[in-house]
Design an enzyme around this catalytic site. Sequence first.
Site, PDB file in Angstrom:
ATOM      1  N   ILE A  92       0.880  -1.130  -0.035  1.00  0.00           N
ATOM      2  CA  ILE A  92       0.028  -0.131  -0.135  1.00  0.00           C
ATOM      3  C   ILE A  92       0.967   1.242   0.067  1.00  0.00           C
ATOM      4  CG2 ILE A  92      -1.810   1.301   1.168  1.00  0.00           C
ATOM      5  CD1 ILE A  92      -2.787  -1.282   2.218  1.00  0.00           C
ATOM      6  N   SER A  95       4.094   7.223   2.046  1.00  0.00           N
ATOM      7  CA  SER A  95       4.513   8.823   1.689  1.00  0.00           C
ATOM      8  C   SER A  95       5.814   8.998   0.926  1.00  0.00           C
ATOM      9  CB  SER A  95       4.541   9.744   2.938  1.00  0.00           C
ATOM     10  OG  SER A  95       5.274   9.108   3.930  1.00  0.00           O
ATOM     11  N   HIS A  98       9.328   3.796  -1.229  1.00  0.00           N
ATOM     12  CA  HIS A  98       9.349   2.642  -0.873  1.00  0.00           C
ATOM     13  C   HIS A  98       8.437   1.867  -1.883  1.00  0.00           C
ATOM     14  CE1 HIS A  98       9.562  -0.436   2.614  1.00  0.00           C
ATOM     15  NE2 HIS A  98      10.801  -0.456   1.834  1.00  0.00           N
ATOM     16  N   PHE A 123       1.244 -14.694  -9.788  1.00  0.00           N
ATOM     17  CA  PHE A 123       1.521 -13.170  -9.283  1.00  0.00           C
ATOM     18  C   PHE A 123       0.439 -12.741  -8.419  1.00  0.00           C
ATOM     19  CE2 PHE A 123       3.471  -9.104  -9.148  1.00  0.00           C
ATOM     20  CZ  PHE A 123       2.623  -8.306  -9.406  1.00  0.00           C
TER      21      PHE A 123
HETATM   22  O1  LIG Z   1       6.582  -0.983   3.501  1.00  0.00           O
HETATM   23  N1  LIG Z   1       5.634  -1.268   3.228  1.00  0.00           N
HETATM   24  C1  LIG Z   1       5.160  -2.779   2.932  1.00  0.00           C
HETATM   25  C2  LIG Z   1       6.049  -3.658   3.276  1.00  0.00           C
HETATM   26  N2  LIG Z   1       7.270  -3.496   3.806  1.00  0.00           N
HETATM   27  C3  LIG Z   1       8.446  -4.413   4.194  1.00  0.00           C
HETATM   28  C4  LIG Z   1       9.116  -5.288   3.209  1.00  0.00           C
HETATM   29  O2  LIG Z   1       8.335  -6.036   2.069  1.00  0.00           O
HETATM   30  C5  LIG Z   1      10.366  -6.149   3.743  1.00  0.00           C
HETATM   31  O3  LIG Z   1       9.348  -6.888   4.634  1.00  0.00           O
HETATM   32  C6  LIG Z   1      11.261  -5.430   4.761  1.00  0.00           C
HETATM   33  O4  LIG Z   1      11.674  -4.250   4.034  1.00  0.00           O
HETATM   34  C7  LIG Z   1      12.345  -6.012   5.037  1.00  0.00           C
HETATM   35  O5  LIG Z   1      13.142  -6.783   3.940  1.00  0.00           O
HETATM   36  N3  LIG Z   1       5.926  -4.994   2.735  1.00  0.00           N
HETATM   37  C8  LIG Z   1       4.728  -5.550   2.557  1.00  0.00           C
HETATM   38  O6  LIG Z   1       4.083  -6.575   2.177  1.00  0.00           O
HETATM   39  N4  LIG Z   1       3.803  -4.243   2.055  1.00  0.00           N
HETATM   40  C9  LIG Z   1       3.865  -3.110   2.499  1.00  0.00           C
HETATM   41  O7  LIG Z   1       2.953  -2.220   2.486  1.00  0.00           O
END
Ligand SMILES: O=Nc1c(NC[C@H](O)[C@H](O)[C@H](O)CO)[nH]c(=O)[nH]c1=O
Length: 166
Positions: A92, A95, A98, A123
């Site tokens: 999701i 801001s 990422h 997928f």
């Molecule tokens: O930031 N948002 C999200 C997220 N961040 C974590 C990332 O995938 C990972 O687990 C870490 O960076 C550690 O490697 N992971 C998601 O599945 N959905 C999100 O919305």
Amino acid sequence: MAVKGLGQLDREYNGAHLRVGIVHARWNAVVIEALVNGAIKKLRSMGVEEKNIILESVPGSYELPWGSKRLIDRQKKQGEPLDVIISIGTLIKGSTMHFEYIADAVTKALMGLQDKVEIPVIFGLLTCMTEEQAFARAGIDEGHTMHNHGEDWGAAAVEMASKFGP
Ligand SMILES: O=Nc1c(NC[C@H](O)[C@H](O)[C@H](O)CO)[nH]c(=O)[nH]c1=O
């Protein structure tokens, strides 16, 4: 030749002989739970046995490619190889950038994984701008405005494994 509508199956498939892996992230757990349950419900309705649905979780969507590869390797080593894997996550937009970086990297990694593992990788990554969009695609928004996309992924898994198996 009648071409079926978007998303419908082109014929009946029997998943009774298939072993399906599901690797899911744990971020946005309420959405993930609905998506995973939708995929399982569809797999079972298409004949996949409960014991042949192998579930594993990873911290977040970024870990889906590696977690999917390692589950495939593990099952092969145990002599119980997967016929197909469904990788499920929900990103999701926040801001920062990422979201964009993970969404693009994970999409490309999951697509490329298929050539390495020689089985279909379905997928199941939702890339949503808002939580409402995610809830709708998991079929759990208030008005149930959309169907549960997890069910589509379950159907795609059975079709791809049945149609393009070894
Ligand atoms: O930031 N948002 C999200 C997220 N961040 C974590 C990332 O995938 C990972 O687990 C870490 O960076 C550690 O490697 N992971 C998601 O599945 N959905 C999100 O919305």
